[in-house]
Design a protein around this motif. Structure first.
Motif, mmCIF file in Angstrom:
data_model
loop_
_atom_site.group_PDB
_atom_site.id
_atom_site.type_symbol
_atom_site.label_atom_id
_atom_site.label_comp_id
_atom_site.label_asym_id
_atom_site.label_seq_id
_atom_site.Cartn_x
_atom_site.Cartn_y
_atom_site.Cartn_z
ATOM 1 N N GLY A 1 0.894 -1.284 -0.089
ATOM 2 C CA GLY A 1 0.107 0.058 -0.027
ATOM 3 C C GLY A 1 1.011 1.169 -0.101
ATOM 4 N N ALA A 2 0.260 2.178 -0.830
ATOM 5 C CA ALA A 2 1.075 3.461 -0.757
ATOM 6 C C ALA A 2 0.847 4.415 0.479
ATOM 7 N N GLY A 3 -0.255 4.179 1.051
ATOM 8 C CA GLY A 3 -0.774 4.962 2.445
ATOM 9 C C GLY A 3 -2.041 4.699 2.611
ATOM 10 N N LEU A 4 -2.484 5.720 3.501
ATOM 11 C CA LEU A 4 -3.869 5.671 4.350
ATOM 12 C C LEU A 4 -4.537 7.030 4.170
ATOM 13 N N VAL A 5 -5.945 6.869 3.772
ATOM 14 C CA VAL A 5 -6.892 7.909 3.780
ATOM 15 C C VAL A 5 -7.675 7.751 5.011
ATOM 16 N N LEU A 6 -7.685 8.889 5.817
ATOM 17 C CA LEU A 6 -8.357 8.919 7.002
ATOM 18 C C LEU A 6 -9.593 10.154 7.049
ATOM 19 N N PRO A 7 -10.696 9.650 6.347
ATOM 20 C CA PRO A 7 -11.462 10.791 6.258
ATOM 21 C C PRO A 7 -12.404 11.195 7.665
ATOM 22 N N GLY A 8 -12.366 10.498 8.535
ATOM 23 C CA GLY A 8 -13.129 10.849 9.937
ATOM 24 C C GLY A 8 -12.123 11.283 11.131
ATOM 25 N N LEU A 9 -10.981 11.472 11.024
ATOM 26 C CA LEU A 9 -9.914 11.815 11.968
ATOM 27 C C LEU A 9 -9.438 13.046 11.598
ATOM 28 N N HIS A 10 -9.602 13.950 12.977
ATOM 29 C CA HIS A 10 -8.895 15.226 13.006
ATOM 30 C C HIS A 10 -7.407 15.166 12.823
ATOM 31 N N PRO A 11 -6.955 15.940 12.010
ATOM 32 C CA PRO A 11 -5.310 15.959 11.369
ATOM 33 C C PRO A 11 -4.548 16.610 12.675
ATOM 34 N N ARG A 12 -5.165 17.114 13.641
ATOM 35 C CA ARG A 12 -4.187 17.501 14.859
ATOM 36 C C ARG A 12 -4.558 16.985 16.124
ATOM 37 N N GLY A 13 -5.441 15.828 16.120
ATOM 38 C CA GLY A 13 -5.696 15.143 17.352
ATOM 39 C C GLY A 13 -4.469 13.977 17.617
ATOM 40 N N PRO A 14 -4.629 13.666 18.929
ATOM 41 C CA PRO A 14 -3.700 12.560 19.264
ATOM 42 C C PRO A 14 -3.472 11.450 18.465
ATOM 43 N N ALA A 15 -4.462 10.910 18.074
ATOM 44 C CA ALA A 15 -4.751 9.517 17.214
ATOM 45 C C ALA A 15 -4.013 9.956 15.940
ATOM 46 N N ALA A 16 -4.158 11.201 15.223
ATOM 47 C CA ALA A 16 -3.470 11.545 13.966
ATOM 48 C C ALA A 16 -1.989 11.711 14.407
ATOM 49 N N ALA A 17 -1.427 12.036 15.302
ATOM 50 C CA ALA A 17 -0.264 12.136 15.622
ATOM 51 C C ALA A 17 0.464 10.705 15.736
ATOM 52 N N ARG A 18 -0.202 10.090 16.367
ATOM 53 C CA ARG A 18 0.370 8.566 16.307
ATOM 54 C C ARG A 18 0.409 7.909 15.101
ATOM 55 N N TRP A 19 -0.498 8.087 14.177
ATOM 56 C CA TRP A 19 -0.637 7.604 12.978
ATOM 57 C C TRP A 19 0.486 8.336 12.208
ATOM 58 N N LEU A 20 0.744 9.529 11.885
ATOM 59 C CA LEU A 20 1.602 10.153 11.341
ATOM 60 C C LEU A 20 3.019 9.702 11.665
ATOM 61 N N ALA A 21 3.488 9.283 12.866
ATOM 62 C CA ALA A 21 4.675 8.947 13.346
ATOM 63 C C ALA A 21 4.860 7.580 12.782
ATOM 64 N N ALA A 22 3.757 6.799 12.720
ATOM 65 C CA ALA A 22 4.167 5.498 12.282
ATOM 66 C C ALA A 22 4.347 5.349 10.653
ATOM 67 N N ALA A 23 3.593 6.168 10.036
ATOM 68 C CA ALA A 23 3.589 6.231 8.660
ATOM 69 C C ALA A 23 4.871 6.859 8.134
ATOM 70 N N GLU A 24 5.338 7.678 8.834
ATOM 71 C CA GLU A 24 6.684 8.555 8.526
ATOM 72 C C GLU A 24 7.723 7.382 8.362
ATOM 73 N N GLY A 25 7.705 6.491 9.371
ATOM 74 C CA GLY A 25 8.674 5.183 9.725
ATOM 75 C C GLY A 25 8.559 4.281 8.595
ATOM 76 N N ARG A 26 7.469 4.356 8.168
ATOM 77 C CA ARG A 26 7.086 3.297 6.913
ATOM 78 C C ARG A 26 7.021 3.886 5.422
ATOM 79 N N TRP A 27 7.385 5.277 5.434
ATOM 80 C CA TRP A 27 7.323 6.090 4.270
ATOM 81 C C TRP A 27 5.944 5.871 3.548
ATOM 82 N N LEU A 28 4.798 5.948 4.456
ATOM 83 C CA LEU A 28 3.612 5.822 3.790
ATOM 84 C C LEU A 28 2.874 7.366 3.768
ATOM 85 N N ALA A 29 2.119 7.520 2.750
ATOM 86 C CA ALA A 29 1.322 8.573 2.586
ATOM 87 C C ALA A 29 0.217 8.700 3.221
#
Length: 315
Positions: free
Chosen positions: A131-159
């Motif tokens: 997969g090239a990455g993840l689409v998250l339509p229902g998540l606030h981009p500045r929330g704590p959940a988004a922050a956790r995902w972005l850290a994990a995605a950056e580590g795997r080079w996912l969009a």
């Protein structure tokens, strides 16, 4: 500050797809179908057919949240959830499709299954599946959940693609690395009367969608231009794009268009799966032609110095 991706990694194909459509002076077509609908094997086959016509494939993780999609997609996804389809099954669909199509594959998901599995294991599994990455339509981009995902995605080079919802537009623009989702629809107050007005293409600039919301091209183009000054990440319109004519009208003002329910309906309304595949093939081809015919006048970002961009932004 606009988020960025590593030079190499799973998201490289996504970046290349948008670069190619920009060179061709047109928007990208993103086509979405839910994994596991009507069955695992059939969903893989349908996604491969769709992959012949689109620039990006979006595989939907089945859910039963009506607020995340239109009625057609909701019905298909809810039925798949009821059949016991699992996240592992979804990732297997992504793996099979990504290995056999020539376009990048994104996964669209709500947050609960990611939280249940864990962001790091989920990111690792998605990257391993191609997969090239993840689409998250229902998540606030500045929330704590988004922050956790972005850290994990950056580590795997996912969009990652967030939605520029009211109140979170700049946040979505600054954190999205795949594309910034933008609703094509505007909520219509109960007392508002729709009066279509024709534009230069003789298409109505205002049109009622099946769910009663309003497609207002002037409003959509204004919101897209605003986001275009905040980010260089592509801007993708979605929601209520139920005909090729609407796709053609919307395409010039954005970097991409995501079509979901219209492709689901092609399978739902057919008497047999083979007829559904033929209908999907024909419908996807029509959307692809429409998006290409629409061309592109979208502002290319805050640092763009192209005269055509300045002209379109001043319009």
């Amino acid at each position: 500050m606009t988020a960025s991706l590593a030079v190499d990694g799973p998201a490289t194909r996504l970046r290349a797809a948008f670069e190619r459509t920009r060179r061709d002076e047109r928007g990208a077509l993103v086509g979405c179908l839910p994994a596991g609908f009507p069955s695992v094997e059939q969903s893989v086959e349908a996604l491969r057919v769709l992959g012949r016509h689109v620039d990006v494939l979006e595989v939907g993780l089945p859910h039963n949240n009506r607020d995340l999609e239109g009625s057609a997609a909701y019905g298909a996804w809810d039925g798949t959830v009821a059949s016991g389809f699992t996240v592992a099954d979804v990732l297997d669909v992504v793996r099979q499709v990504a290995a056999t199509v020539n376009v990048p594959v994104m996964l669209m998901s709500y947050w609960e299954p990611i939280a249940r599995i864990g962001t790091e294991p989920f990111a690792a599994a998605l990257a391993s599946a191609g997969g090239a990455g993840l689409v998250l339509p229902g998540l606030h981009p500045r929330g704590p959940a988004a922050a956790r995902w972005l850290a994990a995605a950056e580590g795997r080079w996912l969009a990652t693609a967030f939605t520029a919802a009211p109140g979170a537009r700049r946040d979505a623009a600054e954190t999205s690395t795949g594309w910034v989702g933008l609703s094509a629809l505007t909520h219509r107050p109960a007392d508002q009367h729709l009066r279509p007005v024709s534009d230069k293409q003789h298409l109505p600039t205002q049109r009622a969608a099946p769910d009663g919301d309003l497609l207002d091209l002037a409003n959509l183009r204004g919101r897209a231009r605003m986001l275009g000054h905040m980010t260089t990440t592509p801007i993708c319109a979605s929601g209520g794009i139920y005909s090729p004519a609407m796709a053609e009208a919307i395409a010039p003002g954005v970097d991409a268009i995501a079509v979901r329910s219209a492709f689901v309906r092609a399978l739902q309304r057919a008497r047999t799966f083979d007829e559904g595949l033929a209908a999907l093939d024909e419908r996807a081809a029509r959307y692809a032609v429409a998006v290409r015919r629409g061309g592109r006048t979208m502002h290319a970002g805050p640092d763009c110095d192209d005269d055509r961009c300045r002209t379109s932004c001043a319009a």
